[in-house]
Design an enzyme around this catalytic site. Structure first.
Site, short mmCIF file in Angstrom:
data_model
loop_
_atom_site.label_atom_id
_atom_site.label_comp_id
_atom_site.label_asym_id
_atom_site.label_seq_id
_atom_site.Cartn_x
_atom_site.Cartn_y
_atom_site.Cartn_z
N LYS A 41 0.85 -1.20 0.00
CA LYS A 41 0.00 0.00 0.00
C LYS A 41 0.88 1.25 0.00
O LYS A 41 1.90 1.29 0.68
CB LYS A 41 -0.91 -0.03 1.23
CG LYS A 41 -1.93 1.09 1.30
CD LYS A 41 -2.83 0.90 2.52
CE LYS A 41 -3.88 1.99 2.66
NZ LYS A 41 -4.76 1.76 3.83
N SER B 263 -9.39 1.70 3.06
CA SER B 263 -8.59 2.51 2.17
C SER B 263 -7.57 1.69 1.39
O SER B 263 -6.98 2.17 0.43
CB SER B 263 -7.85 3.58 2.99
OG SER B 263 -6.99 3.00 3.96
N SER C 146 -9.71 -0.76 7.21
CA SER C 146 -9.17 -0.71 5.84
C SER C 146 -8.49 -1.99 5.41
O SER C 146 -8.24 -2.18 4.21
CB SER C 146 -8.19 0.45 5.71
OG SER C 146 -8.84 1.68 5.94
#
Length: 587
Positions: free
Chosen positions: A75, A149, A173
Site C-alpha cells: 500500500k 482505504s 481498511s
C-alpha cells in the site's frame, strides 16, 4: 486444534509475470512499480534484485527465507526504498530512502516487493474511491466499490497478480476490501507489527494489515512481520506468559444477541454463514451494543483530531491533488476543545469494560464485516454517509485494542462476495487465525492442541473462571487457559453459599442435555494437588465428563450431600450471576 502450518511454496512465482499483470489490470490498483525489476524482468534471480542470498540447500533456504521468491504489493503509505510514498497524493514525489521495517522483514524472508498500490487518500476512507489515481472497483463487479482505504492491495491479490499484499487498518481498511473481494484480511494487535516507515493516519491506532487468499498464508506472513521494534514508539512486546483469558484453542464464538443492520442480500448471506459455522464451533449470543457504540466514536468523536495532527499540514493549500471529502473530514477537527477528547476517552474506558464483561465467556466475536456493499454511484451520491455505514462493525477494533481477521463466507444472491470478521482480545492473534482456518475449511478436523507434559486439564465452572475473583489463583501459579467448552449432558450445577458463593458440578444424569459451560485450564501437578487440599467441603476436586467424552479433574460437589439451589437452568455460572443481578435490580 493443531496450529496452522504453512509449507513454503515452490519457487513458481514469476516476478516478471506479476509485474506484467500489474501493468495490465483494468482496475487502477497500482500507483508505481519497482523500476529495477521492470528494467530487467528476466534477471537470473529476481530475489537477488533485493539482496537475497542463494543457497545450495533448498531445505535450509526455505527455513531461512520462508517466503522466498514470492512477489508482494505494498500500500502506498508504506515505504519501499526508491519509490515515493504518496499516500495517494500526487504532489508527494520524493522517493523513500529506505524500506519500512515491515518491508525489510519480508525481504529478509525472501519476498519481493513489486510495487505500490492505490488507496483512499491519506488512508481516510473505507470506500476505495477517494484517490486522484482513480476509484478501484471490486474484482467481481465494475459497478461496486473495492472497499478502502487499502483498495489497490486487495485488488492486486484478488486479481491474482500477487499472492499477498500489505495494507493498513485503522478503521477497517484491511478488512472491508477483503470482504468485498473474497479475501482473508488480517489485522494484527496494535503494535505487534511495527509501523515505522508507515505514513501515519492515526499513529496510536494504525496497524499494518495483510491480504491473502488463505488463512495459512496470512499466518506465514504474520510469523515473518510480527516482532518488537525498539525504534517504533508504538511497538509492543507479546506478553509472556500469554494474557489470562486467551485460550490456546478457540471454539466458543459470540454472535450478536439482537438483529443488526444488514441489507437484505447481506442478511441472507449472514444467516447462511451462521448455519454453516454452527456445525464447527459453539455460537453464543452476546451483547454487542457497546462495541457498536465504540464504532461510532472513531469519526463522530474528537478522535478524528489525531488525523489532523498526523497529516493536517498536507491538506493546505487546497488544490486538485487533494480529495475534497478527506480534506473536509480532517480539517473539520480543527478547533476541537481538549475537554471533548477527555470526555470521549472516559466514555471509551467505560465501554471497553462493558465489552470485556459481555464477551468474558467467549473466545472471539463473529460479526459481518460490513452491513452492505455499495456501488460507485452510491458513494458519489453520499460519500460521507456511505463510508460511515461501512465502518459499523470495523471501526471499534483498534479503539478497543482487539485483534481481528476478515474471512470469506460465501456469496450473496447476486454473486458478490460476502465476508465476516472475527475479533478477539489483544495478542490473541495466533489462536484467532487458527479459528479462522477452521471456519474457512482449511483444517479438515478439530485436532486438540496437546497439553504439555507434567500438566493436566482442570475444568473450572465458577469463581476460578477468567475474570472471576479466584482466577488469579490459577494465573499466579502459571496456569494457562486451554479452551472453553461444556460438560457432557446430564451434569447439574448447584450453588454453594458462603463468604464467596461458588458452584459445584454433579454428574448424576439429571442435568440439561446441552451440558454446563466450563473453562479448561492447563495446571501443574503441584497446583492441582494444592487445590485439592485447599477446597472447602462440600466442594472437592473430582472427575468431570466433557462434551467429547473425555474425563478431566474439576470442581465437583459432594455426591452424598443434599445441595440447594440447583442452578443448572442458567447453563453457566456467569449466566446465573447475571440472573441474580437482574433479579436484585427488579426488586
Amino acid at each position: 486444534m493443531k496450529p496452522v502450518t504453512f509449507s513454503p511454496a515452490p519457487r513458481t512465482w514469476d516476478v516478471s509475470q506479476a509485474l506484467a499483470g500489474a501493468g495490465q489490470l483494468d482496475n487502477p490498483a497500482f500507483i508505481s512499480l519497482v523500476d529495477s525489476l521492470v528494467d530487467d524482468p528476466g534477471g537470473a534471480d529476481p530475489g537477488r534484485a533485493v539482496g537475497q542470498d542463494d543457497s545450495s540447500d533448498p531445505v535450509q533456504a526455505s527455513r531461512a527465507q520462508p517466503l522466498r521468491g514470492m512477489p508482494f504489493a505494498v500500500k502506498d503509505n508504506i515505504d519501499v526504498a526508491g519509490l515515493p510514498t504518496t499516500g495517494a497524493c500526487p504532489t508527494l514525489t520524493a522517493p523513500a530512502e529506505r524500506n519500512a521495517h515491515v518491508v525489510d522483514r519480508l525481504v529478509a524472508a525472501g519476498a519481493i516487493p513489486i510495487g505500490k498500490t492505490n488507496m483512499d487518500q491519506f488512508a481516510t476512507g473505507l470506500v476505495g474511491t477517494r484517490s486522484p489515481y482513480g476509484a478501484c472497483h471490486c474484482v467481481d463487479s465494475d459497478d461496486h466499490v473495492s472497499g478502502g482505504s487499502s483498495s489497490g492491495s486487495a485488488v492486486a491479490v484478488a486479481s491474482g497478480v500477487v499472492p499477498f499484499a500489505l495494507g493498513t487498518d485503522t478503521a477497517g481498511s484491511g478488512r472491508v476490501p477483503a470482504a468485498f473481494n473474497g479475501l482473508v484480511g488480517y489485522k494484527p494487535t496494535r503494535g505487534l507489527v511495527s509501523t515505522r516507515g508507515v505514513m501515519p493516519a492515526c499513529p496510536s491506532l494504525d496497524c499494518v494489515s495483510v491480504f491473502t487468499t488463505t488463512v495459512s498464508l496470512a499466518r506465514a506472513v504474520h510469523d515473518v512481520i510480527a516482532g518488537f521494534d525498539p525504534d517504533d514508539p508504538w511497538s509492543r512486546r507479546r506478553p509472556s506468559p500469554p494474557q489470562a483469558g486467551i485460550a490456546r484453542v478457540m471454539g466458543v464464538v459470540g454472535v450478536p444477541d439482537v438483529p443488526i443492520d444488514l441489507d437484505p442480500r447481506h442478511r441472507a448471506a449472514w444467516e447462511a454463514a451462521l448455519a454453516r459455522f454452527a456445525g464447527l464451533v459453539r455460537l453464543v449470543p452476546v451483547d454487542v451494543s457497546p462495541m457498536l457504540e465504540v464504532a461510532t466514536m472513531l469519526y463522530d468523536a474528537p478522535f478524528v483530531a489525531e488525523r489532523l495532527a498526523a497529516f493536517g499540514h498536507l491538506l493546505e493549500p487546497d488544490g486538485p491533488h487533494l480529495d475534497p471529502t478527506v480534506r473536509r473530514i480532517v480539517l473539520g477537527a480543527a478547533g476541537m476543545e481538549a475537554d471533548r477528547l477527555f470526555a470521549a476517552q472516559h466514555r471509551l474506558a467505560r465501554l471497553a469494560r462493558d465489552v470485556a464483561q459481555a464477551t468474558a465467556g467467549v473466545d472471539a466475536v463473529l460479526l459481518p464485516t460490513t452491513p452492505f456493499h455499495p456501488t460507485l454511484s452510491d458513494v458519489a451520491d453520499d460519500p460521507v454517509g456511505t463510508n460511515s455505514r461501512l465502518g459499523t462493525y470495523t471501526n471499534m477494533a483498534n479503539l478497543l485494542d482487539l485483534s481481528a481477521v476478515a474471512i470469506p463466507a460465501g456469496r450473496r444472491s447476486d454473486g458478490l462476495p460476502f465476508g465476516v470478521q472475527l475479533v478477539a482480545p489483544a495478542f490473541a492473534d495466533a489462536p484467532l487465525l487458527d479459528l479462522a482456518a477452521l471456519l474457512t475449511g482449511e483444517r479438515a478436523s478439530d485436532v486438540q492442541v496437546p497439553v504439555p507434559p507434567g500438566r493436566h486439564l482442570l475444568a473450572v465452572c465458577g469463581a476460578h473462571l477468567s475474570g472471576q475473583p479466584l482466577n488469579d489463583v490459577l494465573t499466579g501459579a502459571g496456569a494457562r487457559l486451554h479452551r472453553r467448552g461444556r460438560t457432557a449432558p446430564g451434569h447439574r450445577m448447584v450453588r454453594i453459599d458462603g463468604p464467596l458463593p461458588r458452584p459445584g458440578l454433579l454428574d448424576d444424569g439429571t442435568g440439561p442435555d446441552e451440558g454446563i459451560d466450563v473453562e479448561l485450564w492447563e495446571v501443574s501437578d503441584e497446583l492441582l494437588a494444592q487445590l485439592a487440599l485447599d477446597v472447602d467441603p462440600p466442594l472437592e476436586i473430582g472427575l468431570v465428563r466433557l462434551w467429547d467424552g473425555s474425563r478431566v479433574a474439576g470442581f465437583t460437589a459432594d455426591r452424598t450431600a443434599r445441595h440447594e439451589p440447583d442452578i443448572s437452568g442458567a447453563g453457566s455460572w456467569r449466566a446465573h450471576l447475571a440472573d441474580v443481578s437482574r433479579g436484585s435490580a427488579d426488586r
